[in-house]
Design a protein around this motif. Structure first.
Motif, PDB file in Angstrom:
ATOM      1  N   ILE A  71       0.844  -1.200   0.000  1.00  0.00           N
ATOM      2  CA  ILE A  71       0.000   0.000   0.000  1.00  0.00           C
ATOM      3  C   ILE A  71       0.877   1.248   0.000  1.00  0.00           C
ATOM      4  CG2 ILE A  71      -1.693   1.350   1.295  1.00  0.00           C
ATOM      5  CD1 ILE A  71      -2.946  -1.147   0.289  1.00  0.00           C
ATOM      6  N   LEU A  72       0.635   2.147  -0.931  1.00  0.00           N
ATOM      7  CA  LEU A  72       1.295   3.451  -0.953  1.00  0.00           C
ATOM      8  C   LEU A  72       0.277   4.484  -0.491  1.00  0.00           C
ATOM      9  CD1 LEU A  72       3.035   3.264  -4.448  1.00  0.00           C
ATOM     10  CD2 LEU A  72       3.940   2.548  -2.226  1.00  0.00           C
ATOM     11  N   GLY A  73       0.714   5.406   0.338  1.00  0.00           N
ATOM     12  CA  GLY A  73      -0.212   6.426   0.799  1.00  0.00           C
ATOM     13  C   GLY A  73       0.290   7.120   2.038  1.00  0.00           C
ATOM     14  N   PRO A  74      -0.559   7.931   2.640  1.00  0.00           N
ATOM     15  CA  PRO A  74      -0.152   8.742   3.790  1.00  0.00           C
ATOM     16  C   PRO A  74       0.090   7.903   5.047  1.00  0.00           C
ATOM     17  CG  PRO A  74      -2.506   8.984   3.387  1.00  0.00           C
ATOM     18  CD  PRO A  74      -1.954   8.164   2.263  1.00  0.00           C
ATOM     19  N   SER A  75       0.938   8.435   5.919  1.00  0.00           N
ATOM     20  CA  SER A  75       1.183   7.811   7.213  1.00  0.00           C
ATOM     21  C   SER A  75      -0.036   8.011   8.108  1.00  0.00           C
ATOM     22  CB  SER A  75       2.409   8.442   7.875  1.00  0.00           C
ATOM     23  OG  SER A  75       2.116   9.788   8.221  1.00  0.00           O
ATOM     24  N   ILE A  76      -0.035   7.338   9.242  1.00  0.00           N
ATOM     25  CA  ILE A  76      -1.112   7.540  10.217  1.00  0.00           C
ATOM     26  C   ILE A  76      -1.130   9.003  10.662  1.00  0.00           C
ATOM     27  CG2 ILE A  76      -1.868   6.994  12.580  1.00  0.00           C
ATOM     28  CD1 ILE A  76      -2.613   4.839  10.501  1.00  0.00           C
ATOM     29  N   GLU A  77       0.050   9.595  10.862  1.00  0.00           N
ATOM     30  CA  GLU A  77       0.141  10.999  11.272  1.00  0.00           C
ATOM     31  C   GLU A  77      -0.455  11.936  10.224  1.00  0.00           C
ATOM     32  OE1 GLU A  77       2.820   8.466  13.373  1.00  0.00           O
ATOM     33  OE2 GLU A  77       2.863   8.891  11.234  1.00  0.00           O
ATOM     34  N   GLN A  78      -0.429  11.528   8.976  1.00  0.00           N
ATOM     35  CA  GLN A  78      -0.995  12.330   7.882  1.00  0.00           C
ATOM     36  C   GLN A  78      -2.459  11.990   7.619  1.00  0.00           C
ATOM     37  OE1 GLN A  78       1.947  10.959   5.054  1.00  0.00           O
ATOM     38  NE2 GLN A  78       2.955  12.959   5.035  1.00  0.00           N
ATOM     39  N   GLY A  79      -3.037  11.126   8.421  1.00  0.00           N
ATOM     40  CA  GLY A  79      -4.447  10.781   8.264  1.00  0.00           C
ATOM     41  C   GLY A  79      -4.705   9.329   7.931  1.00  0.00           C
ATOM     42  N   GLY A  80      -3.680   8.614   7.452  1.00  0.00           N
ATOM     43  CA  GLY A  80      -3.831   7.193   7.164  1.00  0.00           C
ATOM     44  C   GLY A  80      -4.814   6.897   6.048  1.00  0.00           C
ATOM     45  N   ILE A  81      -5.158   5.629   5.935  1.00  0.00           N
ATOM     46  CA  ILE A  81      -6.040   5.135   4.882  1.00  0.00           C
ATOM     47  C   ILE A  81      -7.113   4.278   5.550  1.00  0.00           C
ATOM     48  CG2 ILE A  81      -6.150   3.816   2.735  1.00  0.00           C
ATOM     49  CD1 ILE A  81      -2.838   4.214   3.028  1.00  0.00           C
ATOM     50  N   ASP A  82      -8.367   4.611   5.336  1.00  0.00           N
ATOM     51  CA  ASP A  82      -9.457   3.832   5.928  1.00  0.00           C
ATOM     52  C   ASP A  82      -9.604   2.485   5.235  1.00  0.00           C
ATOM     53  OD1 ASP A  82     -10.470   5.530   7.977  1.00  0.00           O
ATOM     54  OD2 ASP A  82     -11.444   6.775   6.455  1.00  0.00           O
ATOM     55  N   CYS A  83      -9.903   1.459   6.042  1.00  0.00           N
ATOM     56  CA  CYS A  83     -10.145   0.115   5.537  1.00  0.00           C
ATOM     57  C   CYS A  83     -11.584  -0.272   5.825  1.00  0.00           C
ATOM     58  CB  CYS A  83      -9.227  -0.890   6.222  1.00  0.00           C
ATOM     59  SG  CYS A  83      -7.497  -0.613   5.890  1.00  0.00           S
ATOM     60  N   VAL A  84     -12.176  -1.052   4.910  1.00  0.00           N
ATOM     61  CA  VAL A  84     -13.538  -1.536   5.084  1.00  0.00           C
ATOM     62  C   VAL A  84     -13.572  -3.044   4.868  1.00  0.00           C
ATOM     63  CG1 VAL A  84     -14.663   0.622   4.399  1.00  0.00           C
ATOM     64  CG2 VAL A  84     -14.151  -1.089   2.665  1.00  0.00           C
ATOM     65  N   ALA A  85     -14.528  -3.689   5.502  1.00  0.00           N
ATOM     66  CA  ALA A  85     -14.781  -5.116   5.300  1.00  0.00           C
ATOM     67  C   ALA A  85     -16.287  -5.310   5.198  1.00  0.00           C
ATOM     68  CB  ALA A  85     -14.203  -5.939   6.443  1.00  0.00           C
ATOM     69  N   GLU A  86     -16.687  -6.356   4.461  1.00  0.00           N
ATOM     70  CA  GLU A  86     -18.112  -6.621   4.275  1.00  0.00           C
ATOM     71  C   GLU A  86     -18.713  -7.271   5.517  1.00  0.00           C
ATOM     72  OE1 GLU A  86     -21.111  -8.379   0.884  1.00  0.00           O
ATOM     73  OE2 GLU A  86     -18.983  -8.882   0.758  1.00  0.00           O
ATOM     74  N   THR A  87     -19.908  -6.837   5.852  1.00  0.00           N
ATOM     75  CA  THR A  87     -20.691  -7.415   6.941  1.00  0.00           C
ATOM     76  C   THR A  87     -22.096  -7.661   6.391  1.00  0.00           C
ATOM     77  OG1 THR A  87     -21.535  -5.304   7.764  1.00  0.00           O
ATOM     78  CG2 THR A  87     -19.405  -6.027   8.638  1.00  0.00           C
ATOM     79  N   PRO A  88     -22.939  -8.352   7.118  1.00  0.00           N
ATOM     80  CA  PRO A  88     -24.311  -8.557   6.622  1.00  0.00           C
ATOM     81  C   PRO A  88     -25.066  -7.248   6.385  1.00  0.00           C
ATOM     82  CG  PRO A  88     -23.846 -10.073   8.415  1.00  0.00           C
ATOM     83  CD  PRO A  88     -22.674  -9.125   8.337  1.00  0.00           C
ATOM     84  N   ASP A  89     -24.702  -6.189   7.111  1.00  0.00           N
ATOM     85  CA  ASP A  89     -25.408  -4.905   6.983  1.00  0.00           C
ATOM     86  C   ASP A  89     -24.851  -3.998   5.890  1.00  0.00           C
ATOM     87  OD1 ASP A  89     -27.058  -5.563   9.150  1.00  0.00           O
ATOM     88  OD2 ASP A  89     -25.561  -4.814  10.566  1.00  0.00           O
ATOM     89  N   GLY A  90     -23.722  -4.352   5.318  1.00  0.00           N
ATOM     90  CA  GLY A  90     -23.071  -3.497   4.324  1.00  0.00           C
ATOM     91  C   GLY A  90     -21.578  -3.606   4.501  1.00  0.00           C
ATOM     92  N   PHE A  91     -20.893  -2.505   4.335  1.00  0.00           N
ATOM     93  CA  PHE A  91     -19.441  -2.477   4.501  1.00  0.00           C
ATOM     94  C   PHE A  91     -19.117  -1.580   5.682  1.00  0.00           C
ATOM     95  CE2 PHE A  91     -20.121  -4.093   0.369  1.00  0.00           C
ATOM     96  CZ  PHE A  91     -19.078  -4.957   0.134  1.00  0.00           C
ATOM     97  N   THR A  92     -18.294  -2.092   6.589  1.00  0.00           N
ATOM     98  CA  THR A  92     -17.979  -1.407   7.835  1.00  0.00           C
ATOM     99  C   THR A  92     -16.540  -0.928   7.809  1.00  0.00           C
ATOM    100  OG1 THR A  92     -19.494  -2.851   9.019  1.00  0.00           O
ATOM    101  CG2 THR A  92     -17.886  -1.685  10.342  1.00  0.00           C
TER     102      THR A  92
END
Length: 152
Positions: free
Chosen positions: A39-60
């Motif tokens: 993964i290329l992108g900003p550090s946690i200090e710069q805001g990081g990158i959000d991750c999602v996973a599928e759940t029965p209700d949608g993506f969390t």
């Protein structure tokens, strides 16, 4: 999911409907990293990158990662978790660790999140997130582990 894999944030548990998720995919705002890769992108200090996973209700939203981490796919995580944990204990970078003759393998997916702050990384939720220091030092070995168990 274990805490060492992600930095949890106040965005955890935000639900994205499946309909909205597919709109985001069509708009190019979802990176499907379930097969693993760098993964290329900003550090946690710069805001990081959000991750999602599928759940029965949608993506969390399940947490944040930062640029430089290597996502190891679910099957490789299951088969090599002890080795990955040992690699991940490496959490500092030294000048002598810099690879001098290694190029990222053509079999490795490289995901670029720079340029669009709203990009989300789609995971299953049971991958192993290798910290950026270990990813740098052990890249060749991590690539081989991830590629060997590519089919998830």
């Amino acid at each position: 999911m274990e805490d060492y894999n992600y930095v949890h944030s106040d965005t955890d548990l935000d639900i994205i409907s499946k309909k909205e998720f597919w709109k985001l995919i069509k708009a190019g705002l979802i990176i499907d990293a379930r097969a693993g890769g760098l993964i290329l992108g900003p550090s946690i200090e710069q805001g990081g990158i959000d991750c999602v996973a599928e759940t029965p209700d949608g993506f969390t939203k399940i947490g944040k990662i930062e640029g430089g981490v290597f996502i190891v796919n679910s099957l490789a995580n299951k088969n090599y978790s002890d080795k990955l944990l040992a690699f991940n204990a490496y959490d500092t970078l030294f000048y002598e660790d810099e690879p001098v003759d290694y190029i990222i393998s053509p079999t490795t997916c490289v995901y670029n999140t720079y340029g669009v702050e709203e990009k989300l990384v789609w995971l299953r939720g049971d991958e192993f997130i290798m910290n950026k220091y270990a990813s740098f030092k052990f890249l060749k070995e991590i690539e081989e582990i991830n590629y060997f168990d590519f089919r998830v």
